[in-house]
Structures are given as C-alpha cells and as structure tokens.
Design a protein around this motif. Structure first.
Motif, short mmCIF file in Angstrom:
data_model
loop_
_atom_site.label_atom_id
_atom_site.label_comp_id
_atom_site.label_asym_id
_atom_site.label_seq_id
_atom_site.Cartn_x
_atom_site.Cartn_y
_atom_site.Cartn_z
N ALA A 157 0.83 -1.21 0.00
CA ALA A 157 0.00 0.00 0.00
C ALA A 157 0.86 1.26 0.00
N GLN A 158 1.95 1.25 0.74
CA GLN A 158 2.86 2.38 0.74
C GLN A 158 3.45 2.61 -0.65
N PHE A 159 3.74 1.52 -1.34
CA PHE A 159 4.28 1.62 -2.70
C PHE A 159 3.25 2.29 -3.62
N ILE A 160 2.00 1.85 -3.55
CA ILE A 160 0.96 2.40 -4.43
C ILE A 160 0.72 3.87 -4.13
N PHE A 161 0.61 4.22 -2.84
CA PHE A 161 0.35 5.62 -2.48
C PHE A 161 1.52 6.52 -2.88
N SER A 162 2.75 6.02 -2.75
CA SER A 162 3.91 6.84 -3.13
C SER A 162 3.91 7.11 -4.63
N VAL A 163 3.57 6.08 -5.43
CA VAL A 163 3.52 6.27 -6.88
C VAL A 163 2.41 7.25 -7.26
N LEU A 164 1.24 7.11 -6.63
CA LEU A 164 0.14 8.03 -6.92
C LEU A 164 0.48 9.45 -6.50
N ALA A 165 1.16 9.59 -5.37
CA ALA A 165 1.56 10.93 -4.93
C ALA A 165 2.57 11.54 -5.88
N GLY A 166 3.50 10.73 -6.39
CA GLY A 166 4.45 11.25 -7.36
C GLY A 166 3.77 11.69 -8.65
N PHE A 167 2.81 10.90 -9.10
CA PHE A 167 2.08 11.28 -10.31
C PHE A 167 1.29 12.57 -10.08
N VAL A 172 -0.21 17.82 -11.19
CA VAL A 172 -0.91 18.98 -10.63
C VAL A 172 0.06 19.94 -9.94
N GLY A 173 0.98 19.40 -9.14
CA GLY A 173 1.83 20.25 -8.32
C GLY A 173 2.71 21.18 -9.13
N ILE A 217 6.65 10.62 -15.48
CA ILE A 217 8.07 10.58 -15.15
C ILE A 217 8.27 10.55 -13.64
N CYS A 218 7.58 11.41 -12.92
CA CYS A 218 7.71 11.43 -11.45
C CYS A 218 7.26 10.11 -10.84
N ALA A 219 6.14 9.58 -11.35
CA ALA A 219 5.65 8.30 -10.82
C ALA A 219 6.63 7.18 -11.12
N LEU A 220 7.25 7.21 -12.31
CA LEU A 220 8.20 6.15 -12.67
C LEU A 220 9.45 6.21 -11.80
N VAL A 221 9.97 7.41 -11.55
CA VAL A 221 11.16 7.54 -10.70
C VAL A 221 10.87 7.05 -9.28
#
Length: 222
Positions: free
Chosen positions: A151-161, A166-167, A186-190
């Motif tokens: 779950a931490q992995f999924i939330f981190s990827v979504l937050a990066g995207f 948006v940010g 790109i952010c989500a992939l990194v």
C-alpha cells in the motif's frame, strides 16, 4: 565452489626408485630422449623426486624397453618399473567463494536446520509444541506487514504522479495537458523504481525473519 578451466590437461607420473635406478643404470644416450627422461638422467637423487614424467616420456621408455629386451637376456617390462608410481591427474583451479556470501549461506543453513529440528520435535516437547509461524496471529501479522508495504508503494507512486501532473502546474503556472501528463508519468516512474528497491529489501527481510530461530524460554530456573 566454482572451478576454472584446466590450464595443463597432461597426465604426469612421479617416478619411483625402481624407475630412477633403471634410467640411471641402463639409459646412457639421452640425446633423442624426451625432456622428462633427460632431466631424470641428469638429476641427483634429491632432485629426482621433483621430476614429473609425461605420457610422451612413458611411450619413449616403452619403446626403449622393447629394443632393450632384444639385445639383452634380461627381461624388463614397463609395468614392472612403473609399479608403485604416483599418477598425478590434471585438476582445475578452485575459485574461493566470497567470504561474506559463505558466511551468509552458513547462517541461513543453520537457521533452516534449526527450524526443521524445531518442527520435527515440537510434538514431543511441550515447551515448543506450537511454533510462532504456526499460529493464525503470526500469519495475519506477516500478511499485514506485506500489505502495508504494498500500500505504501501504491500511495507513493500516486503521490508522485499527482505532484508531476498537478503540483508543477501550481508552481510554474498553466501548462499543456500532455506535458503535465508526461511530468506525472516521469515522477511516478522515478518514485516507483526507488520504491521497488526498498519494497524488495523489506520483503526479503520478512522472508529471513521466517527462518530466524527464537531463543527458547525456560520454564524453570537453573
């Protein structure tokens, strides 16, 4: 252990006292002899122990004995003078294993052996009748740890995207939708690559925890 290729595939023979005496006494002309026989003829008793004969030397000696038996009444055969010699076979070089890897393998082997022993003796030992990993609470705890990590992995990827999509626009102003989408990917992939590394380490540690051996609790004082 890993082994390397054999540098010299030749089979060598370490001469015994009978073969050395025959070469010294009965072989006088070594001009056409192979290097091993010539070296044996010219060496003293101490250095003869370091001489190694190859198959070419043995073949030459066999041909010499055939001619020798034709000219003398003494019958000397090759198998008689080769009786008791040491045959040295070619052996590959062994590459030593990494000490850290060897120590880790030994540790895991010891943990696995201890775990198998505990599982084998738990039915006859009341103090170890139930292993921790056999309980439902232990299984649920392990599942929860792995689910939390995923779950931490999924939330981190979504937050990066979200940050890239948006940010960045909130920081620099209006941007094209396609460019925002590209930034988000790109952010989500990194972040995903970094999280996969830490997730693999976390799951690997959980796997080793299963094989760890807890210290048994004593029910009495010594």
């Amino acid at each position: 252990m890993p082994v390397e290729t054999i540098d010299d595939p030749s089979i060598c023979v370490k001469p015994n006292a009978k073969l050395i005496d025959f070469v010294w006494k009965y072989i006088s002309d070594v001009n056409d002899a192979p290097p091993g026989i010539a070296m044996l003829k010219s060496s003293n008793r101490k250095k003869c122990n370091d001489v190694l004969l190859k198959l070419s030397d043995i073949n030459w000696l066999n041909n010499y004995l055939q001619e020798y038996r034709k000219t003398t009444t003494e019958k000397v055969y090759l198998h008689e003078i080769l009786e008791g010699v040491d045959v040295i076979l070619p052996t590959p070089k062994i590459t030593p294993r990494n000490p850290e890897l060897e120590a880790r393998i030994q540790k895991l082997t010891a943990q696995q052996n201890a775990r198998e022993y505990k599982a084998m003796t738990k039915s006859v030992d009341s103090t170890r009748k139930d292993l921790p990993e056999d309980t439902l609470a232990y299984q649920m705890k392990q599942i929860n740890k792995q689910l939390i990590a995923v779950a931490q992995f999924i939330f981190s990827v979504l937050a990066g995207f979200a940050f890239g999509f948006v940010g960045v626009e909130l920081i620099v102003g209006n941007l094209d939708f396609g460019f925002r989408l590209l930034l988000g990917i790109i952010c989500a992939l990194v972040i995903a690559l970094a999280e996969i590394y830490f997730l693999a380490i976390k799951l690997n540690e959980d796997c080793y925890d299963v094989f760890s051996t807890p210290k048994p609790t004593k029910l009495h004082q010594e």
